[in-house]
Design an enzyme around this catalytic site. Sequence first.
Site, short mmCIF file in Angstrom:
data_model
loop_
_atom_site.label_atom_id
_atom_site.label_comp_id
_atom_site.label_asym_id
_atom_site.label_seq_id
_atom_site.Cartn_x
_atom_site.Cartn_y
_atom_site.Cartn_z
N HIS A 125 9.44 -0.05 45.51
CA HIS A 125 9.17 -1.40 46.00
C HIS A 125 8.91 -2.35 44.84
O HIS A 125 8.63 -1.92 43.71
CB HIS A 125 7.99 -1.42 46.98
CG HIS A 125 6.67 -1.04 46.37
ND1 HIS A 125 5.87 -1.95 45.70
CD2 HIS A 125 5.99 0.14 46.35
CE1 HIS A 125 4.77 -1.34 45.29
NE2 HIS A 125 4.83 -0.08 45.67
N CYS A 171 3.65 5.20 44.07
CA CYS A 171 4.98 4.64 44.31
C CYS A 171 5.66 4.31 42.99
O CYS A 171 5.07 4.38 41.92
CB CYS A 171 4.89 3.39 45.18
SG CYS A 171 4.46 3.73 46.90
#
Length: 441
Positions: A101, A114
Amino acid sequence: MLRRIVFGLGLMSATVLSHPASAEAQRSLQVVISKATQSMKIYDGETVVATSRVSTGKSGHTTPSGIFSILEKRKYHESNIYSNAPMPFMQRLTWSGIALHEGHVPDYPASHGCVRLPRGFAKTLFGMTEPGLHVVISDEPVEPVRIEHVNLFAPLKPMPSEPLLSDIDLRPTVKRKTPEPYEVAMNSAETAPDMTVTASISPVERAPLKILVHRRGERETVHDVQVLLNYLGFDAGPADGLAGSKTRDAIAGFKRWKGLPADGARISETFLETLYRTTGKDLPPAGQLLVRENFKPLFEAPVGIREPGKPLGTHFFIATGVDPMQEKAVWHAMTLPNVLTSAERGRLGIAPEASESSASEALDRLDIPSEVKERIATLMSNGTSLTITDQGLGPETGKGTDFVTLTRSKPQVATAQAVSDKPSKPRRPSLRSYRNGVGLY
């Protein structure tokens, strides 16, 4: 003007060299992330089509290494654990919360697990991918190399969708006693000047197959025991690979019937040999091949592994240029470091000091039944992948995923802290969720 400047600064840390124009072209892409260099490269075969800086998990929140695929895409997403932290252009890799992301990308690991992407590039990558696209995360840099091997699947021409007609005139085979004229069916030169009729054999578009080869483990053994006990008339319950109460009672009943010891291991080598001999079956080979399509189990089958005391290693292969009409495909391979603990080696029957095989050596050691090869060959399409590993289905492989293979380059690694937006989904889902009538997973 300010917005354009900010967008331009985001692209300074990334380079996009080309952009696939179709979904078919997107399937051949591979996203490769190196945690050591904090970088991402996107490959089409061996060609780099885009690069970018990234920021992976910091100490205590390590990003897991391994072979993943994109499970879900959302242009805007918020974390429900970290104060609704924004996660624009989110592309999920695991249901436990690991994703790609947009975010702050310094020159070091800084995320909670992440993979953060620079602003601008996150949007560009979002437009280049589709669910099912593979993402490889490694500690040290790895890159795909072209490979040819007899055990890498080649597509087969599709069968005709309608019967072919013979170009030979039909004649009666029974002599008639009457001189009267009669009619027979014959090819028409008007409708087929060259005296042939060609059926349509256009290939059917399919999603890429995801194939996993691993050593058979407890799940496969329990499944076989259930099938064989049910065949003998014992009620072992459904063949789901889980040793529930019915399965345990059936095992105990078989042991009493054959005079086997009731104590000790529930499923011992002696028990298995007796069970297979009683049913007239041979003991299965050491490996198992599993196939998924569109995140769902398709089928599975036993495969042989030569030199079972030697580790296979962890290797990822992807097919591009799949042409059923020419029966050709181009394969590329990547080998990921994956250290097995002494306990894992013992459980898998691997010698303590045995070294891992290369990608080509691992393929050499597989004995894949011809009927399995043929079935895969008739179904494969561009982007079909094969993963070979010593370990079985990991905790991230479950309902709604492809095969997720976790790796480690060191004996001990920190546990990744997930940034999950679906806390109701268990980290290790029950295998019962994956039964579909053709497999157990």
